[in-house]
Motif scaffolding. Sequence first.
Motif, PDB file in Angstrom:
ATOM      1  N   LYS A   1      -1.712  23.800   5.281  1.00 30.79           N
ATOM      2  CA  LYS A   1      -2.667  23.982   4.192  1.00 30.79           C
ATOM      3  C   LYS A   1      -2.420  23.031   3.023  1.00 30.79           C
ATOM      4  N   LEU A   2      -1.195  22.587   2.865  1.00 26.53           N
ATOM      5  CA  LEU A   2      -0.815  21.718   1.747  1.00 26.53           C
ATOM      6  C   LEU A   2      -0.663  20.273   2.205  1.00 26.53           C
ATOM      7  N   ILE A   3       0.040  20.080   3.281  1.00 24.16           N
ATOM      8  CA  ILE A   3       0.318  18.742   3.799  1.00 24.16           C
ATOM      9  C   ILE A   3      -0.927  18.216   4.515  1.00 24.16           C
ATOM     10  N   ALA A   4      -1.402  17.044   4.108  1.00 18.89           N
ATOM     11  CA  ALA A   4      -2.646  16.490   4.640  1.00 18.89           C
ATOM     12  C   ALA A   4      -2.398  15.685   5.913  1.00 18.89           C
ATOM     13  N   ILE A   5      -3.423  15.603   6.747  1.00 16.08           N
ATOM     14  CA  ILE A   5      -3.391  14.766   7.939  1.00 16.08           C
ATOM     15  C   ILE A   5      -3.958  13.400   7.568  1.00 16.08           C
ATOM     16  N   SER A   6      -3.145  12.363   7.714  1.00 24.62           N
ATOM     17  CA  SER A   6      -3.564  11.006   7.363  1.00 24.62           C
ATOM     18  C   SER A   6      -2.650  10.018   8.048  1.00 24.62           C
ATOM     19  N   ASN A   7      -3.179   8.834   8.384  1.00 25.15           N
ATOM     20  CA  ASN A   7      -2.338   7.812   9.000  1.00 25.15           C
ATOM     21  C   ASN A   7      -1.648   6.929   7.964  1.00 25.15           C
ATOM     22  N   ASN A   8      -1.847   7.198   6.674  1.00 28.08           N
ATOM     23  CA  ASN A   8      -1.126   6.461   5.636  1.00 28.08           C
ATOM     24  C   ASN A   8       0.280   7.041   5.482  1.00 28.08           C
ATOM     25  N   LEU A   9       1.124   6.374   4.712  1.00 25.97           N
ATOM     26  CA  LEU A   9       2.487   6.865   4.462  1.00 25.97           C
ATOM     27  C   LEU A   9       2.985   6.306   3.142  1.00 25.97           C
ATOM     28  N   GLY A  10       4.121   6.824   2.696  1.00 25.40           N
ATOM     29  CA  GLY A  10       4.696   6.362   1.442  1.00 25.40           C
ATOM     30  C   GLY A  10       3.917   6.804   0.222  1.00 25.40           C
ATOM     31  N   ASP A  11       3.114   7.834   0.366  1.00 27.67           N
ATOM     32  CA  ASP A  11       2.231   8.311  -0.698  1.00 27.67           C
ATOM     33  C   ASP A  11       2.915   9.407  -1.506  1.00 27.67           C
ATOM     34  N   ALA A  12       2.459   9.611  -2.725  1.00 25.98           N
ATOM     35  CA  ALA A  12       2.982  10.697  -3.551  1.00 25.98           C
ATOM     36  C   ALA A  12       2.684  12.058  -2.936  1.00 25.98           C
ATOM     37  N   ARG A  13       1.632  12.137  -2.125  1.00 31.49           N
ATOM     38  CA  ARG A  13       1.271  13.375  -1.444  1.00 31.49           C
ATOM     39  C   ARG A  13       1.825  13.349  -0.022  1.00 31.49           C
ATOM     40  N   SER A  14       2.287  14.481   0.460  1.00 31.90           N
ATOM     41  CA  SER A  14       2.846  14.559   1.807  1.00 31.90           C
ATOM     42  C   SER A  14       1.736  14.416   2.842  1.00 31.90           C
ATOM     43  N   LEU A  15       2.042  13.638   3.887  1.00 33.08           N
ATOM     44  CA  LEU A  15       1.060  13.322   4.924  1.00 33.08           C
ATOM     45  C   LEU A  15       1.711  13.400   6.298  1.00 33.08           C
TER      46      LEU A  15
ATOM     47  N   THR B   1       0.837  -1.202   0.000  1.00 27.55           N
ATOM     48  CA  THR B   1       0.000   0.000   0.000  1.00 27.55           C
ATOM     49  C   THR B   1       0.866   1.243   0.000  1.00 27.55           C
ATOM     50  N   LYS B   2       2.027   1.154   0.622  1.00 30.40           N
ATOM     51  CA  LYS B   2       2.889   2.312   0.823  1.00 30.40           C
ATOM     52  C   LYS B   2       3.630   2.646  -0.475  1.00 30.40           C
ATOM     53  N   HIS B   3       4.929   2.665  -0.479  1.00 34.44           N
ATOM     54  CA  HIS B   3       5.677   3.150  -1.642  1.00 34.44           C
ATOM     55  C   HIS B   3       5.387   2.378  -2.923  1.00 34.44           C
ATOM     56  N   ILE B   4       5.079   1.084  -2.810  1.00 40.79           N
ATOM     57  CA  ILE B   4       4.956   0.253  -4.009  1.00 40.79           C
ATOM     58  C   ILE B   4       3.754   0.680  -4.845  1.00 40.79           C
ATOM     59  N   ASP B   5       2.583   0.798  -4.241  1.00 43.92           N
ATOM     60  CA  ASP B   5       1.511   1.520  -4.942  1.00 43.92           C
ATOM     61  C   ASP B   5       1.840   3.001  -4.857  1.00 43.92           C
ATOM     62  N   GLY B   6       1.922   3.493  -3.649  1.00 46.84           N
ATOM     63  CA  GLY B   6       2.452   4.831  -3.418  1.00 46.84           C
ATOM     64  C   GLY B   6       1.610   5.982  -3.906  1.00 46.84           C
ATOM     65  N   GLN B   7       0.368   5.708  -4.294  1.00 48.90           N
ATOM     66  CA  GLN B   7      -0.466   6.793  -4.795  1.00 48.90           C
ATOM     67  C   GLN B   7      -1.868   6.729  -4.181  1.00 48.90           C
ATOM     68  N   GLY B   8      -1.953   6.079  -3.007  1.00 51.83           N
ATOM     69  CA  GLY B   8      -3.163   6.097  -2.223  1.00 51.83           C
ATOM     70  C   GLY B   8      -4.353   5.399  -2.846  1.00 51.83           C
ATOM     71  N   ARG B   9      -4.116   4.344  -3.639  1.00 51.79           N
ATOM     72  CA  ARG B   9      -5.214   3.747  -4.397  1.00 51.79           C
ATOM     73  C   ARG B   9      -5.691   2.415  -3.824  1.00 51.79           C
ATOM     74  N   VAL B  10      -4.768   1.512  -3.546  1.00 49.82           N
ATOM     75  CA  VAL B  10      -5.181   0.150  -3.200  1.00 49.82           C
ATOM     76  C   VAL B  10      -4.363  -0.378  -2.019  1.00 49.82           C
ATOM     77  N   LEU B  11      -4.887  -1.450  -1.406  1.00 50.46           N
ATOM     78  CA  LEU B  11      -4.200  -2.136  -0.314  1.00 50.46           C
ATOM     79  C   LEU B  11      -3.520  -3.392  -0.839  1.00 50.46           C
ATOM     80  N   GLY B  12      -2.422  -3.779  -0.191  1.00 49.78           N
ATOM     81  CA  GLY B  12      -1.755  -5.025  -0.551  1.00 49.78           C
ATOM     82  C   GLY B  12      -0.516  -5.231   0.287  1.00 49.78           C
TER      83      GLY B  12
END
Length: 402
Positions: A335-349, A213-224
Amino acid sequence: MSDSKTSSSQNWRPATRLLHAGLERTEYGETSEALFLTSGFVYENAEQAAKTFTGEISHYQYSRFANPTVAALERRLADLEGAEACVATSTGMGAVSSALLSQVKAGDRVVASRALFGSCHWIVANLLPQYGVETVFVDGGDLAAWDEAFSKPTAAVLLESPSNPMLDVLDLAAIAERAHKAGALVIVDNVFASPLYQKPLELGADVVVYSCTKHIDGQGRVLGGAVLGKEDWIKETLQPFVRNTGNALSPFNAWVMLKGLETLALRVEAMTRNAAAVADYLASAPGIVSVRYPGRKDHPQYDLAQRQMTAGGTMVAFEVEGGQDGAFAFMNALKLIAISNNLGDARSLVTHPATTTHMKIGAEERAKLGISDGAIRFSVGLEDSADLIDDLARGVAALAKG
């Protein structure tokens, strides 16, 4: 039909492997990997079905067991990791739980580093003891503590390096050497380092697990998830457990992750450059108590990180003044960086571990891990680093207002 070019994959560098390793084309000669969105498979005759189930012939049976798209992902991940085999799972936690539960039985003993992701900590602290497995936590950076823990026979060891969320770097080679003397299978969660920056199998680990789910997908789309190791252990121990308990990755998610792998090197390298830049900014910003980034010389295990990893990675941990109130003020000002418990995403969290990912382990255990109420975990994305620093400055300004 197979692509004959894959036979030369052992000579390819990582970025090339991410595009081409393990590729098998159908008779249609497609450029992109085929998506086999099917639950089952048919047989030419009853005899073929019977021989498939006895193992006399190789034929796909059911996508819970194996699927061509999932198999393509498994081949590519194994090639990238330098592993003999791989099993893809429905989630990253599915990978961790399957690796452990397939290995142990009542009466066995598991040793784990205290610095684990919250759900991993729960499996070791709560789930395994319910099934009669003794579990022991140790301070991962204390080799004497590992020696003491391995004074008794041990079935498995679980650790993360760098750890979630405080980026502790553990000596994988030294721990693996000690664990093997106690008879243990060494399982390393390599999510924070990614397969690009650290090779646990080369450092003595037996099994590597990922949340894809993290860097390998890395775009917040799917679990694995994925479990990688020696072929004999995968086939004899892990695979029967995964197939019969149903922890299977969907073909669609596997296909999405194959697409994610194509840009993994580009994304992770750019995110790492950003992480280094924002870590340097935070280290000099007012109201910031401390910064942890394995690529900085002030990281407590910097020398070890330099030996074990090829780069500092995409994650930064830092502590702000004012405890939870300060952390919340900092995060709410962004304002730009989102609050989320995910990581390794293309968007900063960003996330506040004490009230999210590590909330359930309790204040006492968090204190042992150095997770203060003011600690923030920052997964650095692909935005322009100057924009990220401008946004972090809003958080710093909020701290100044008290």
